[in-house]
Design an enzyme around this catalytic site. Structure first.
Site, mmCIF file in Angstrom:
data_model
loop_
_atom_site.group_PDB
_atom_site.id
_atom_site.type_symbol
_atom_site.label_atom_id
_atom_site.label_comp_id
_atom_site.label_asym_id
_atom_site.label_seq_id
_atom_site.Cartn_x
_atom_site.Cartn_y
_atom_site.Cartn_z
ATOM 1 N N GLN A 54 71.867 49.041 2.240
ATOM 2 C CA GLN A 54 72.160 48.094 3.331
ATOM 3 C C GLN A 54 72.073 46.257 1.975
ATOM 4 O O GLN A 54 72.321 45.094 1.869
ATOM 5 C CB GLN A 54 71.453 47.420 4.400
ATOM 6 N N ARG A 90 67.466 46.100 14.395
ATOM 7 C CA ARG A 90 68.293 44.768 14.044
ATOM 8 C C ARG A 90 67.802 43.849 14.483
ATOM 9 O O ARG A 90 68.030 43.459 16.184
ATOM 10 C CB ARG A 90 69.445 45.760 15.436
ATOM 11 N N CYS A 91 67.219 43.466 14.203
ATOM 12 C CA CYS A 91 66.227 42.300 14.355
ATOM 13 C C CYS A 91 65.875 40.968 13.045
ATOM 14 O O CYS A 91 65.826 42.107 11.553
ATOM 15 C CB CYS A 91 64.801 42.989 14.663
ATOM 16 N N GLU A 140 72.056 40.378 15.867
ATOM 17 C CA GLU A 140 70.549 41.518 16.333
ATOM 18 C C GLU A 140 70.270 40.069 17.332
ATOM 19 O O GLU A 140 69.674 40.965 18.619
ATOM 20 C CB GLU A 140 69.978 40.654 15.122
#
Ligand code: FES
Ligand code: FES
Lengths: 782, 172
Positions: A219, A366-367, A736
């Protein structure tokens, strides 16, 4: 005159460019990379959670036909590579030396001619262990008799850090004089992002050119290149990281994992390409877990329901190494966003991190760095307070919201919220769901002994880190970048510093450019993920792509426009002051019909440049955001509970999100569907658990449950739009929010359903069994 | 090297023969030996469905079968859904309805959808959800996948077909 719709500019549901390859099975994921002479790497993992390694015998493995090499921690130690730095001021073993600290830890790597040879070799590596006492409970980690896990550290304690934010005394004072206080323990359980594609890499050492190319599920390819340069001592211009198509990330693919390092070492040693593909068990048992926050939330309020202060105490279980992927000055990430959407007098938060015999991680699943834990904490606590006060949960929220005229709003924990209209989102959600009718229905049902619940979550998020002076990853400031080239015929190639794992950057970034340059989306190619070609960037996680690289893209395009304006004036033979950019073209002020398009100007930039203007039409921008962005929203969940089985079913789920300016409504909606589904999964089923020996329960999809299409509820989405005042296009980021905001809505709904029976809290994942037990204790289970 | 067995399989309409180790999984055969990148691998326990292919028209998980077991049979992968350059309605619909994000589950999902529509031209939402319940997706939340399969069903019935080449912006 061309319209924004024709261009595919901001606000258009442009179909995704990247889909052309995906729907044909032509996506190129790491495991699709096949190189001549390629070899395969398989990891040997520890069966024990805590054990001393007495002996590693590789002789049998080396005798297996096709096995080329076995690498152990001792081998790596000779090159000073048996440990690597984490992103959180700690170090992590690449391959274990001395002892293992969690089940599934990497102990040796076997390279073979085929997958089979490598796997056979790994099975034949013999490791003798002496088992040691195991530490699973983070509370026990701080007790005096607890075994010390990390012998490599100077400080012989399992305590990693203490971090606090806010004014303890002032907060305590409010609590001591408050009319009403509540205190709730809650666990945000250990879970795992589990993208469907596991981690993988192909390392290819080119001995002639002394260049290392690594295709990698990453990522953050640039940051990884720098890490490889610093750790392995390779010159950075001789390292190329390519993150091709990535099959989902959700934070899992931010850290550097031992498999990558072993593959690179193996390729350097053998002079052949080495592929490592992780299996699911490896993925779930050794790569970045998330959460594991043991939290206590206290609220102080007036009896009228004015919330005055929040106090939070948290024990953070970091596992064997502190490998949390977060900005280096923030050991608990942005957890102090936990005052949420509310205007409080004061707050105080403290977090203590500890080591246990579990996998390392603490990644931002996802944060945006512990924001999920924070949002859950405050939205859950507000419901507990509503229960204590006997107040309606929507009313209590409404009473305490930060008001639109208070923005920019400074929280008592130091953040400056950019913009918001919380009540508008709440009102919209309540209206769509039909809140008043639902309350009436609930009353009637309760009278009949039926069980239904309504849960609300009015969350505020914090995303888009930088600014770089405050936020850095291993010292790298968290800016992001875009480079734009307009070709002579008006076609565009743009490269961005962030990287997509399904978010659709090839489309949305082209839309930003289409809007800014007046060039159709179809004429714009967006590339990313290759460190040899893309400008340096910090990567995609924590919803920072649109807030940071999206801003860089708009600014780079505006730089192009500035230069193009000079050329346009030259082409139209008017003074530059007489030219304006309007309706996607350069026009003569007062005579809008006299115009040239960006494509015309591009041609002139290569064929007819004015005196004193550099040829070509390119720009690059490295954007350092002045502040973060603060998306928000209100979610309302309605559940029905079966008294016989404890099963809870989501009947309705309404999500009203405000992520500022929307680039592509279709993609935003898709992000929200996906995030809500993950939030649902966390509240209902996702749990990485351990038995008393430290054996992981949840290392495969039989134990670690993900929802299928059958369990997943249907989502109803809507939006309000409050642009970010400091972002060039007003966008805030959205990937998110649904995963951050929704767990509290599900839990609040189930707890609300059970509240007539005295239930005030249930920890996630809320299984049917937990609900059934609560019903049975209350004597109401069928 | 371990002993190998010779197999002959029809893959996307073409006869392919090969020597394989008996323990080679069908998914590895398709990917590593035939170079097909459509079937993906996402788990070790036959749960994720990323590796879904059609075996004689029936969706199966190709990680759950050995290559030698496919001897003499007919296989369709996502690469075979496209006929003479024309996309299958399911492929069109996945793009049209944003039924994919990272794309990793997508080949398996589309094959499961195509197989459902081959046997049930007008499935209910529940039937669609059941038919794809062996395929996990982490990105989409399934809602747009369901929508896409519904659209494909309408297209195959001859009404509401997605207009080819008319998708906004992107290239179909
Ligand atoms: S790879 Fe997961 S089911 Fe086949
Ligand atoms: S689109 Fe990513 S797993 Fe389905």
């Amino acid at each position: 005159m061309i319209t924004g719709q024709e261009l595919g500019g901001l606000g258009c549901s442009v179909k995704r460019k990247e889909d052309a390859r995906f729907i044909r099975g032509q996506g190129k994921y790491v495991d699709d990379v096949q190189l001549p002479n390629m070899t395969y790497l398989h990891l040997v993992r520890s069966p024990f959670a805590h054990a001393r390694i007495e002996r590693i015998d590789t002789s049998a493995a080396l005798e297996i036909p096709g096995v080329l090499a076995v690498i152990t921690g001792e081998d790596l130690a000779k090159a000073n590579l048996s440990w690597m730095p984490t992103l959180s001021h700690d170090q992590q073993m690449v391959l274990a030396t001395g002892k293992v600290l969690f089940q599934g830890q990497e102990v040796a790597a076997v390279v073979g001619e085929t997958r089979f040879a490598a796997a056979d070799g790994a099975a034949a590596v013999r490791v003798d262990y002496e088992e040691l006492p195991v530490l699973i409970d983070p509370h026990q980690a701080l007790e005096p008799e607890a075994p010390i896990l990390r012998e490599d550290r100077e400080e012989q304690t399992n305590h990693i850090f203490h971090w606090e934010s806010g004014d303890r005394e002032a907060t305590d004072r409010i609590f001591s004089e408050a009319d009403v206080t509540i205190s709730q323990d809650m666990l945000y359980q250990r879970c795992h992002p589990a993208p469907i594609e596991c981690c993988a890499c192909v390392a290819d050492w080119d001995a002639t050119n002394e260049k290392m190319t690594i295709w990698m599920t990453s990522q953050a390819p640039h940051a990884h290149r720098t890490v490889f340069a610093l750790v392995a001592g390779l010159p950075e211009h001789k390292i190329r990281i390519i993150s091709p198509d990535v099959g989902g990330g959700f934070g899992n693919k931010v850290p550097v994992y031992p498999g990558y390092v072993c593959a690179a070492v193996a390729s350097l040693t053998l002079g052949r390409p080495v592929k490592w593909t992780e299996d699911r068990t490896g993925n779930l048992s050794s790569t970045g877990f998330a959460r594991d926050y043991h939290m206590r939330a206290d609220l102080a309020a007036t009896k009228e329901g004015e919330i005055r202060a929040l106090r939070v105490k948290t024990l953070a279980d970091h596992g064997a190494f502190n490998a949390a992927a977060q900005p280096s000055k923030f050991p608990a990430g942005l957890y102090n966003i936990c005052t949420g959407s509310y205007d409080l007098e004061n707050a105080f938060v403290e977090v203590d991190g500890v080591y246990t015999n579990k996998a390392p991680g603490g990644i931002a699943y996802r944060c945006s760095f512990r924001v999920t834990e924070a949002a859950y904490l405050i939205e859950r606590a507000v419901d507990v307070l509503a229960d204590e006060l006997g107040m309606d949960a929507a009313e209590l929220r409404r009473k305490n919201f930060i008001q639109p005229d208070q923005f920019p709003y400074e929280t008592s924990l130091g953040w400056t919220y950019d913009s918001g209209d919380y009540e508008a989102a709440l009102d919209r959600a309540l209206e769509i769901v039909g809140y008043e009718d639902l309350l009436r229905e609930q009353e009637e049902k309760r009278a009949r002994g039926e069980i239904m619940g309504i849960g609300i979550s009015s969350f505020t998020e914090i995303v888009g880190a930088g600014p770089g002076k405050t936020f850095d990853i291993l010292g790298l400031e968290m800016f992001d970048s875009c480079e734009v080239r307009v070709h002579p015929t008006g076609k565009v190639l743009a490269r961005i510093g962030v990287q997509t794992q399904g978010q659709g950057h090839e489309t949305t970034f082209a839309q930003i450019l289409a809007e800014e340059l007046g060039i159709p989306v179809a004429d714009i190619t967006v590339e990313h993920g290759d460190t040899d070609t893309a400008p340096y960037g910090l990567g995609t996680y924590a919803s920072r792509s649109t807030p940071v690289a999206g801003a860089a893209t708009a600014i780079a395009a505006r730089k192009i426009r500035d230069k193009a304006k000079k050329i346009a004036a030259h082409v139209m033979e008017v003074a530059e002051e007489d030219v304006e950019w309007k309706d996607y073209a350069f026009r003569v002020k007062g005579a809008p019909d006299r115009s040239v398009s960006m494509a015309d100007v591009a041609f002139a930039a290569y064929t007819n440049t004015p005196q004193g203007v550099e040829a070509g039409l390119e720009a690059v921008n490295y954007y350092d955001p002045p502040n973060l962005t603060f998306p928000f929203g209100t979610y309302v969940c309605v559940v029905d509970v079966d008294k016989g089985t404890g099963e809870w079913k989501v009947r309705r789920f309404v999500a009203v999100d405000d992520c500022g300016t929307v680039i592509n409504p279709m993609i935003v909606e898709g992000q929200i569907h996906g995030g809500l589904t993950e939030g649902f999964a966390i509240s209902a089923m996702q749990l990485i658990d351990f038995d008393e020996n430290g054996s992981i329960i949840g290392s495969n999809f039989m134990e670690y449950l993900l929802p299928t299409a059958v369990e997943t509820p249907t989502w109803e989405t809507d939006q309000t739009v409050t642009p970010s005042p400091h972002h060039p296009i007003g966008a805030k980021g959205v990937g998110e929010s649904p995963c951050v905001g929704s767990p509290a809505a599900f839990v609040n709904a189930v707890v609300d359903a059970l509240s007539p029976f005295g239930v005030r809290h249930i920890d996630m994942p809320i299984t049917s069994y937990k609900v059934w037990k609560a019903l049975r204790e209350a004597g109401v289970a069928d | 090297m371990a002993t190998t067995t010779s197999i002959a399989v029809t893959v996307n309409g073409t006869e392919r023969s090969a020597q394989v180790e008996p323990r080679m999984l069908l998914v590895h055969f398709l990917r590593d030996e035939l170079g097909l990148t459509g079937p993906h691998i996402g788990c070790d326990t036959s749960h994720c469905g990323a590796c879904t292919i059609l075996l004689n028209g029936v969706p199966i998980k190709s990680c759950t079968m050995f290559a030698v077991q496919a001897d003499g049979q007919s296989i369709t992968t996502v690469e075979g859904l496209t006929r003479n350059g024309d996309l299958h309605p399911v492929q069109d619909a996945f793009k049209e309805d944003h039924g994919l994000q990272c794309g990793y589950c997508t080949p398996g999902m589309m094959l499961a959808g195509a197989a459902l529509l081959a046997s049930n031209s007008d499935p209910s939402e529940t039937e669609i959800r059941m038919a794809i319940s062996g395929n996990l997706c982490r990105c989409t939340g399934y809602q747009n996948i369901v929508k896409a399969i519904q659209r494909a069903s309408r297209a195959m019935a001859g009404n509401g077909a997605p207009e080819r080449g008319k998708t906004e912006g992107g290239e179909a």
